[in-house]
Design a protein around this motif. Structure first.
Motif, PDB file in Angstrom:
ATOM      1  N   ALA A   1     -70.737  85.648 -47.667  1.00 18.23           N
ATOM      2  CA  ALA A   1     -70.750  84.209 -47.940  1.00 18.23           C
ATOM      3  C   ALA A   1     -69.599  83.509 -47.247  1.00 18.23           C
ATOM      4  O   ALA A   1     -69.756  82.392 -46.721  1.00 18.23           O
ATOM      5  CB  ALA A   1     -70.693  83.969 -49.444  1.00 18.23           C
ATOM      6  N   ARG A   2     -68.427  84.130 -47.236  1.00 19.93           N
ATOM      7  CA  ARG A   2     -67.276  83.513 -46.588  1.00 19.93           C
ATOM      8  C   ARG A   2     -67.457  83.450 -45.068  1.00 19.93           C
ATOM      9  O   ARG A   2     -67.078  82.471 -44.425  1.00 19.93           O
ATOM     10  CB  ARG A   2     -65.997  84.260 -46.959  1.00 19.93           C
ATOM     11  N   LEU A   3     -68.024  84.494 -44.474  1.00 20.83           N
ATOM     12  CA  LEU A   3     -68.306  84.460 -43.040  1.00 20.83           C
ATOM     13  C   LEU A   3     -69.298  83.346 -42.717  1.00 20.83           C
ATOM     14  O   LEU A   3     -69.129  82.604 -41.737  1.00 20.83           O
ATOM     15  CB  LEU A   3     -68.863  85.813 -42.580  1.00 20.83           C
ATOM     16  N   HIS A   4     -70.318  83.215 -43.537  1.00 22.45           N
ATOM     17  CA  HIS A   4     -71.302  82.156 -43.329  1.00 22.45           C
ATOM     18  C   HIS A   4     -70.640  80.781 -43.437  1.00 22.45           C
ATOM     19  O   HIS A   4     -70.916  79.874 -42.636  1.00 22.45           O
ATOM     20  CB  HIS A   4     -72.425  82.280 -44.350  1.00 22.45           C
ATOM     21  N   ALA A   5     -69.762  80.622 -44.410  1.00 23.98           N
ATOM     22  CA  ALA A   5     -69.125  79.327 -44.650  1.00 23.98           C
ATOM     23  C   ALA A   5     -68.216  78.927 -43.492  1.00 23.98           C
ATOM     24  O   ALA A   5     -68.233  77.773 -43.053  1.00 23.98           O
ATOM     25  CB  ALA A   5     -68.337  79.356 -45.955  1.00 23.98           C
ATOM     26  N   ILE A   6     -67.416  79.858 -42.982  1.00 24.00           N
ATOM     27  CA  ILE A   6     -66.498  79.475 -41.913  1.00 24.00           C
ATOM     28  C   ILE A   6     -67.238  79.196 -40.611  1.00 24.00           C
ATOM     29  O   ILE A   6     -66.804  78.358 -39.816  1.00 24.00           O
ATOM     30  CB  ILE A   6     -65.382  80.526 -41.691  1.00 24.00           C
ATOM     31  N   CYS A   7     -68.370  79.857 -40.388  1.00 25.34           N
ATOM     32  CA  CYS A   7     -69.145  79.561 -39.182  1.00 25.34           C
ATOM     33  C   CYS A   7     -69.879  78.237 -39.328  1.00 25.34           C
ATOM     34  O   CYS A   7     -70.071  77.519 -38.346  1.00 25.34           O
ATOM     35  CB  CYS A   7     -70.141  80.685 -38.903  1.00 25.34           C
ATOM     36  N   ARG A   8     -70.292  77.898 -40.537  1.00 21.40           N
ATOM     37  CA  ARG A   8     -70.972  76.626 -40.771  1.00 21.40           C
ATOM     38  C   ARG A   8     -70.063  75.449 -40.455  1.00 21.40           C
ATOM     39  O   ARG A   8     -70.514  74.422 -39.949  1.00 21.40           O
ATOM     40  CB  ARG A   8     -71.431  76.554 -42.228  1.00 21.40           C
ATOM     41  N   ARG A   9     -68.764  75.588 -40.703  1.00 21.50           N
ATOM     42  CA  ARG A   9     -67.825  74.499 -40.424  1.00 21.50           C
ATOM     43  C   ARG A   9     -67.789  74.138 -38.951  1.00 21.50           C
ATOM     44  O   ARG A   9     -67.450  73.023 -38.590  1.00 21.50           O
ATOM     45  CB  ARG A   9     -66.400  74.900 -40.832  1.00 21.50           C
ATOM     46  N   ASP A  10     -68.111  75.094 -38.085  1.00 17.62           N
ATOM     47  CA  ASP A  10     -67.950  74.875 -36.652  1.00 17.62           C
ATOM     48  C   ASP A  10     -69.142  74.186 -36.007  1.00 17.62           C
ATOM     49  O   ASP A  10     -69.144  73.935 -34.817  1.00 17.62           O
ATOM     50  CB  ASP A  10     -67.741  76.223 -35.955  1.00 17.62           C
ATOM     51  N   ARG A  11     -70.174  73.887 -36.805  1.00 19.65           N
ATOM     52  CA  ARG A  11     -71.363  73.287 -36.226  1.00 19.65           C
ATOM     53  C   ARG A  11     -71.254  71.776 -36.248  1.00 19.65           C
ATOM     54  O   ARG A  11     -71.293  71.174 -37.308  1.00 19.65           O
ATOM     55  CB  ARG A  11     -72.609  73.701 -37.015  1.00 19.65           C
ATOM     56  N   PRO A  12     -71.119  71.132 -35.111  1.00 21.67           N
ATOM     57  CA  PRO A  12     -71.082  69.675 -35.102  1.00 21.67           C
ATOM     58  C   PRO A  12     -72.450  69.116 -35.455  1.00 21.67           C
ATOM     59  O   PRO A  12     -73.467  69.733 -35.196  1.00 21.67           O
ATOM     60  CB  PRO A  12     -70.706  69.323 -33.661  1.00 21.67           C
ATOM     61  N   ALA A  13     -72.456  67.924 -36.042  1.00 14.84           N
ATOM     62  CA  ALA A  13     -73.721  67.281 -36.347  1.00 14.84           C
ATOM     63  C   ALA A  13     -74.441  66.968 -35.044  1.00 14.84           C
ATOM     64  O   ALA A  13     -73.843  66.460 -34.089  1.00 14.84           O
ATOM     65  CB  ALA A  13     -73.469  66.000 -37.132  1.00 14.84           C
ATOM     66  N   ASP A  14     -75.751  67.275 -34.994  1.00 12.62           N
ATOM     67  CA  ASP A  14     -76.551  67.008 -33.810  1.00 12.62           C
ATOM     68  C   ASP A  14     -75.866  67.519 -32.546  1.00 12.62           C
ATOM     69  O   ASP A  14     -75.458  66.737 -31.677  1.00 12.62           O
ATOM     70  CB  ASP A  14     -76.821  65.512 -33.653  1.00 12.62           C
TER      71      ASP A  14
END
Length: 225
Positions: free
Chosen positions: A108-121
């Motif tokens: 879950a933590r790996l998923h969360a930190i990678c999710r932060r790096d996704r810019p909108a659109d």
């Protein structure tokens, strides 16, 4: 996601790799810190689960943070103190997890930190404002005949500013769009990353980012000609 794993115990590494594979990720194992750094530079994984001795975290993280395409870093250590966890986060870790840990929490933590790096659109192909161009495939900013490769955060910041060229964007808007934060972390995370981005652009002969004190930032189109 491609996740690189560097832990001391081979059995733990195999357990983490099996769990990530079952979750649909692509894990690879590194044999030591030097091998992990080599693989990061060569393969640019999305994230690294990196075990280190808590007091040595800053020295361990420094070369990973200096990579042109810096991966997300989940630091693992055996029962670190609160002060050691804080030091690791300040040194560049995106998250910190004490060992031993539950595998579902690590995932879950790996998923969360990678999710932060996704810019909108996220941009596809290239963005352009005047003569300033940003290539999504290579994470390269170009101005006239000069170019520089940006790390992931610099790329996300510049992409967001270019998509909003000529418009005022606030610190809160940047935190939401670039870091996926719905709260203010009360650090200089925006300011320090913008400072580095400005420096990169200035080496190209372009200085388009204007700070409006107390308000936010504007990427000036007239400075990109």
């Amino acid at each position: 996601m491609h996740i690189l794993i560097r832990v001391d115990a081979p059995a733990l590494g195999a357990q983490i790799a099996a769990m990530l594979t079952a979750a649909g990720h692509r894990p690879t194992l590194a044999d030591g810190i030097a091998d992990a750094l080599t693989q990061c530079a060569r393969d640019t994984p999305d994230a690294v689960a990196l075990e280190t001795c808590a007091p040595d975290a800053a020295a361990t993280l420094a070369p990973f943070c200096a990579l042109p395409l810096r991966p997300r870093l989940l630091l693992l250590a055996d029962q670190p103190s609160a002060a050691q966890r804080a030091a690791g986060l300040w040194a560049g870790a995106d998250d910190y997890l004490a060992l031993p840990c539950a595998m579902d929490e690590l995932a879950a933590r790996l998923h969360a930190i990678c999710r932060r790096d996704r810019p909108a659109d996220p941009p596809q192909g290239a963005l352009a404002v005047g003569r300033l161009q940003l290539d999504a495939a290579s994470h390269t900013a170009s101005y006239h005949s000069a170019s520089a490769r940006l790390n992931r955060k610099e790329f996300s910041l510049l992409a967001y500013l270019m998509r909003n060229a000529g418009q005022l964007v606030t610190r809160g808007m940047i935190l939401t769009a670039v870091w996926s934060y719905s709260f203010d972390p009360e650090t200089n995370i925006v300011e320090s990353n913008l400072s580095r981005l400005r420096g990169r652009l200035q080496t190209l002969g372009c200085d388009p980012i204007e700070t409006q004190r107390g308000k936010g930032y504007v990427l000036r189109t007239e400075r990109c000609g």
